[in-house]
Design a protein around this motif. Structure first.
Motif, PDB file in Angstrom:
ATOM      1  N   LEU A 108       0.831  -1.212   0.000  1.00 32.19           N
ATOM      2  CA  LEU A 108       0.000   0.000   0.000  1.00 32.19           C
ATOM      3  C   LEU A 108       0.863   1.257   0.000  1.00 32.19           C
ATOM      4  CD1 LEU A 108      -2.847  -0.814   2.551  1.00 32.19           C
ATOM      5  CD2 LEU A 108      -3.109  -0.409   0.115  1.00 32.19           C
ATOM      6  N   LEU A 109       1.975   1.187   0.725  1.00 24.35           N
ATOM      7  CA  LEU A 109       2.825   2.380   0.852  1.00 24.35           C
ATOM      8  C   LEU A 109       3.772   2.562  -0.337  1.00 24.35           C
ATOM      9  CD1 LEU A 109       3.768   2.223   4.626  1.00 24.35           C
ATOM     10  CD2 LEU A 109       2.550   4.081   3.520  1.00 24.35           C
ATOM     11  N   ARG A 111       3.723   3.461  -3.291  1.00 30.29           N
ATOM     12  CA  ARG A 111       3.124   4.276  -4.359  1.00 30.29           C
ATOM     13  C   ARG A 111       3.170   5.726  -3.908  1.00 30.29           C
ATOM     14  NH1 ARG A 111      -2.426   2.170  -5.432  1.00 30.29           N
ATOM     15  NH2 ARG A 111      -1.693   0.157  -4.764  1.00 30.29           N
ATOM     16  N   PRO A 112       3.058   6.648  -4.838  1.00 28.61           N
ATOM     17  CA  PRO A 112       3.111   8.053  -4.411  1.00 28.61           C
ATOM     18  C   PRO A 112       1.921   8.412  -3.529  1.00 28.61           C
ATOM     19  CG  PRO A 112       2.674   7.890  -6.771  1.00 28.61           C
ATOM     20  CD  PRO A 112       2.906   6.509  -6.290  1.00 28.61           C
ATOM     21  N   SER A 203       3.969  -3.440 -18.634  1.00 27.21           N
ATOM     22  CA  SER A 203       2.831  -2.616 -19.050  1.00 27.21           C
ATOM     23  C   SER A 203       2.731  -2.586 -20.575  1.00 27.21           C
ATOM     24  CB  SER A 203       3.020  -1.208 -18.475  1.00 27.21           C
ATOM     25  OG  SER A 203       2.137  -0.325 -19.057  1.00 27.21           O
ATOM     26  N   ILE A 204       3.892  -2.502 -21.234  1.00 19.04           N
ATOM     27  CA  ILE A 204       3.902  -2.506 -22.708  1.00 19.04           C
ATOM     28  C   ILE A 204       3.375  -3.839 -23.231  1.00 19.04           C
ATOM     29  CG2 ILE A 204       5.466  -2.559 -24.710  1.00 19.04           C
ATOM     30  CD1 ILE A 204       7.146  -0.434 -23.119  1.00 19.04           C
ATOM     31  N   ARG A 206       1.226  -5.506 -21.886  1.00 24.19           N
ATOM     32  CA  ARG A 206      -0.164  -5.577 -21.406  1.00 24.19           C
ATOM     33  C   ARG A 206      -0.356  -6.681 -20.355  1.00 24.19           C
ATOM     34  NH1 ARG A 206      -4.229  -3.844 -26.208  1.00 24.19           N
ATOM     35  NH2 ARG A 206      -3.172  -1.905 -26.670  1.00 24.19           N
TER      36      ARG A 206
END
Lengths: 300, 71
Positions: A108-109, A111-112, A203-204, A206
């Motif tokens: 959870l932590l 990430r911005p 991510s590219i 997918r």
């Protein structure tokens, strides 16, 4: 091929006194080695010698060598085996809980987030407290009439710490609360070290979130997670303060509490030294298994 | 030919709605994560709050049944 050459700065005070590199190294190393020998190695060997005798610290009677009798007696004692199984179950519940909560929090932590530093510091507060203090105030929290937990859950006066079925879990919850931030901290370090370009590549391609988690995040964080689990398993196996302060329930008696009672309440110094060595060997075996997994995880 | 795997930003009017929903889902995920972190932090801190507040309560309030959360 590079060679590391350490030389003294010719202008330094040590050099002007004519101290060689070896002398300076010895000046730093010898006090540490002496300290370790006096406070670590000597007590270890001293207690090993006790474990083969019928020595009682409360008595001035002559000490006799009894061979492996203490070890055989300890291993034949059903109370010790019951305590071992309670401890093992406690370790499983406690370490699993710490792992789930700690790693979940780290995910959870990772990430911005606004006030991320503040939240991380606040979450680490429990592990900064003394275990005895934690044990005492959780005892108050669990109190059947004055404790806040029963009031908050609306469960009526449930005496969790004196209930033979619940006491161990109550202690484990306290341990989870106290030590999950430690697992969180190590996991967070592992997660932040995962190269970002791997996520970009996924991510590219997918890749789904679950696929990314199981194929990128988890394998790369596994070694550091295993280190956290090793540390927590060793500590959970040796838990004494929290359990001793919180409950006197025999069903929740851990091996360290039994050891304390044998050594300092019943004054069975010889058998208690033998038990201490059996615990040490067990912890070493468990740690060794983890280290083997850790090496495998690193190889992958 | 790897460019076929690249995610393209859709042109306006062509799948833009789907792209927008992706962005919204991401934002929603981040907001839920923030909410979860705050809730967990509050849960983690509640024992410390209760015990610290008890230290400042008069004896009657500190030992009252049911326990008092605030002063």
């Amino acid at each position: 091929m590079t060679t590391l050459i350490t030389t003294l700065d010719p202008k330094s005070r040590a050099a002007s006194r004519g101290w060689s590199d070896t002398t300076i190294r010895n000046v730093f190393v010898i006090p540490t080695v002496l300290f370790l020998i006096i406070f670590n190695v000597f007590p270890l060997l001293y207690s090993l010698a006790f474990s083969f005798t019928d020595f009682r610290a409360s008595s001035k009677a002559a000490v006799n060598f009894v061979g492996f009798k203490n070890y055989i007696d300890v291993l034949a004692d059903p109370v010790i085996w019951r305590t071992f199984s309670t401890t093992l179950w406690y370790v499983i519940v406690s370490v699993t809980g710490q792992f789930v909560v700690g790693f979940g929090l780290a995910l959870l932590l990772n990430r911005p987030l606004p006030f991320k530093g503040l939240l991380t510091t606040l979450l680490m507060l429990p592990m900064m407290l003394s275990p005895v203090v934690v044990g005492l105030f959780w005892k108050l929290i669990y109190d059947p009439s004055r404790g806040i937990l029963n009031h908050a859950l609306g469960s009526g006066p449930v005496a969790r710490l004196s209930d033979s079925n619940l006491a161990l879990y109550a202690v484990a919850i306290t341990d989870i609360w106290m030590w999950s931030p430690f697992v969180m901290l190590l996991s967070l370090a592992g997660l932040s070290a995962v190269p970002k370009h791997l996520y970009e590549a996924a991510s590219i391609d997918r890749a789904g979130k679950l696929y990314t988690f199981f194929r990128i995040t988890l394998p790369l964080v596994a070694p550091i997670l295993l280190i956290a689990v090793i540390f927590r398993t060793m500590e959970a196996f040796k838990t004494f303060d929290i359990a001793f302060v919180m409950t006197g329930q025999p069903a929740a008696e851990l091996i360290s509490s039994r050891l304390y009672k044998m050594a300092f309440q019943q004054w069975q110094t010889g058998p208690s030294s033998a038990l201490a060595y059996i615990i040490l060997i067990m912890v070493l075996c468990i740690t060794n298994i983890y280290v083997k997994y850790l090496n495998k995880a690193k190889e992958r | 030919m790897h460019h076929q795997y690249l995610r393209q930003v859709p042109e306006q009017g062509k799948g833009a709605l789907r792209w927008l929903s992706f962005q919204r889902a991401g934002r929603l995920g981040n907001r839920s994560a923030i909410a979860a972190v705050i809730v967990v932090t509050l849960i983690f801190l509640s024992p410390i709050y209760w015990i610290t507040s008890t230290a400042f309560k008069p004896l009657v309030l500190a030992t009252s049944v049911p326990p008092t959360v605030a002063f």
